[in-house]
Design a protein around this motif. Structure first.
Motif, PDB file in Angstrom:
ATOM      1  N   SER A  85     -13.877 -36.163  -9.508  1.00  0.00           N
ATOM      2  CA  SER A  85     -14.858 -36.910 -10.277  1.00  0.00           C
ATOM      3  C   SER A  85     -16.214 -36.922  -9.571  1.00  0.00           C
ATOM      4  N   THR A  97     -24.782 -37.060 -16.638  1.00  0.00           N
ATOM      5  CA  THR A  97     -23.749 -36.659 -15.692  1.00  0.00           C
ATOM      6  C   THR A  97     -22.760 -37.774 -15.428  1.00  0.00           C
ATOM      7  N   LYS A 140     -19.777 -34.018 -10.187  1.00  0.00           N
ATOM      8  CA  LYS A 140     -20.990 -34.135 -10.994  1.00  0.00           C
ATOM      9  C   LYS A 140     -22.196 -34.595 -10.186  1.00  0.00           C
ATOM     10  N   VAL A 177     -10.042 -34.974 -13.421  1.00  0.00           N
ATOM     11  CA  VAL A 177     -11.183 -35.826 -13.093  1.00  0.00           C
ATOM     12  C   VAL A 177     -10.770 -37.270 -12.834  1.00  0.00           C
ATOM     13  N   SER A 224     -10.226 -42.950 -10.577  1.00  0.00           N
ATOM     14  CA  SER A 224     -10.926 -41.674 -10.502  1.00  0.00           C
ATOM     15  C   SER A 224     -10.203 -40.734  -9.546  1.00  0.00           C
ATOM     16  N   LEU A 241     -23.193 -29.231 -16.827  1.00  0.00           N
ATOM     17  CA  LEU A 241     -22.259 -29.700 -17.839  1.00  0.00           C
ATOM     18  C   LEU A 241     -22.207 -28.631 -18.927  1.00  0.00           C
ATOM     19  N   VAL A 247     -17.490 -30.115 -16.134  1.00  0.00           N
ATOM     20  CA  VAL A 247     -18.402 -30.108 -15.004  1.00  0.00           C
ATOM     21  C   VAL A 247     -18.102 -28.871 -14.187  1.00  0.00           C
ATOM     22  N   ALA A 251     -19.620 -39.582 -16.166  1.00  0.00           N
ATOM     23  CA  ALA A 251     -18.412 -39.356 -16.947  1.00  0.00           C
ATOM     24  C   ALA A 251     -17.905 -40.674 -17.480  1.00  0.00           C
ATOM     25  N   GLY A 307     -15.925 -33.758 -17.758  1.00  0.00           N
ATOM     26  CA  GLY A 307     -17.092 -34.617 -17.627  1.00  0.00           C
ATOM     27  C   GLY A 307     -17.715 -34.920 -18.967  1.00  0.00           C
ATOM     28  N   TYR A 331     -12.560 -35.156 -22.931  1.00  0.00           N
ATOM     29  CA  TYR A 331     -13.967 -35.227 -22.574  1.00  0.00           C
ATOM     30  C   TYR A 331     -14.723 -34.134 -23.302  1.00  0.00           C
TER      31      TYR A 331
END
Length: 252
Positions: free
Chosen positions: A175, A6, A178, A165, A171, A205, A245, A8, A231, A241
């Motif tokens: 963010s 989890t 998660k 995110v 951030s 996820l 998430v 990121a 995420g 990514y």
């Protein structure tokens, strides 16, 4: 699903300030539009207006009184009984993917707060971009509600709220999604209506290559709120990514 971590991974710095998760927004919404083609009602599709057929047939009164005043005129023949021919594919409704802009039945969400986090951000209405993706607000501290789906507080279906995110240097509030624990309270302020409180039931996820649009952009079933962002690992080759998430919350 790619890894289950989890944490990121922060993306490498890039010239200029721009919001992140843009790749994720496209992947999120592309799935939504795809599901619109497969599941009726997923995105409040626009019905195609069909003009009324032009008819040259005379009225019933005119047919009942044959025109005998003109030489060589024969009484009109009654048209054959209409028969309904089977239409291929009627078992699966097919509608345009372009959503119809309309005022939702339920009040629109305007602000979002999540207990024990710094998520305290306005919500704006978003739709579908020209490339078929769900729009995501450019400001990293602003969330977008998919206005063609259910609103928070609807009797059925999933209300989807998404945001970036991070940026190339920091951030973003989402963010923190998660790390939300089950039972965390989410409050949604609504326009002209009392606020609603939701309770987080889970965080997952979801691999973007196996995105399940049917479970996220849902128009029926129990009412839920989905909070979505990017995420998982940062993939240099894709400049994106690897996962989304997805926080699921239900009315508290």
């Amino acid at each position: 699903m790619k890894g289950t971590t989890t944490a990121a991974t922060r993306r490498p710095p890039a010239p200029g300030r721009r919001t992140a998760a843009r790749g994720s927004s496209a992947r999120i919404a592309a799935a939504a539009v795809t599901m619109a083609l497969l599941i009726a009602g997923c995105t409040a599709p626009q019905e195609t207006a069909t003009p009324p057929p032009v008819t040259t047939e005379r009225t019933a009164t005119e047919r009942a009184a044959p025109d005998t005043g003109r030489p060589g005129t024969e009484p009109p023949q009654s048209p054959p009984a209409a028969t309904t021919a089977p239409v291929p594919g009627t078992a699966i409704p097919v509608r345009p993917a372009a959503p119809l802009a309309q005022t939702p039945k339920d009040p629109a969400p305007r602000f979002l707060t999540v207990a024990a986090t710094t998520i305290n951000m306005p919500i704006v209405e978003v739709g579908v971009s020209p490339d078929g993706a769900m729009e995501i607000p450019e400001p990293f501290d602003e969330a977008g509600w998919y206005r063609f789906g259910p609103a928070p507080g609807s009797d059925a279906g999933t209300a989807v709220v998404a945001a970036h995110v991070d940026t190339t240097s920091d951030s973003a509030p989402f963010s923190q999604l998660k790390s939300l624990a089950p039972g965390t309270l989410v409050t949604v302020q609504r326009e002209g209506a009392s606020p609603l409180t939701f309770r987080v039931t889970g965080v997952e996820l979801m691999d973007k290559d196996a995105f399940d649009g049917a479970s996220v952009f849902r128009r029926d079933g129990p009412p839920e709120l989905k909070l979505v962002t990017c995420g998982g690992r940062w993939l240099d080759e894709q400049q994106d990514y690897g996962d989304n998430v997805i926080v699921t919350a239900v009315p508290a």
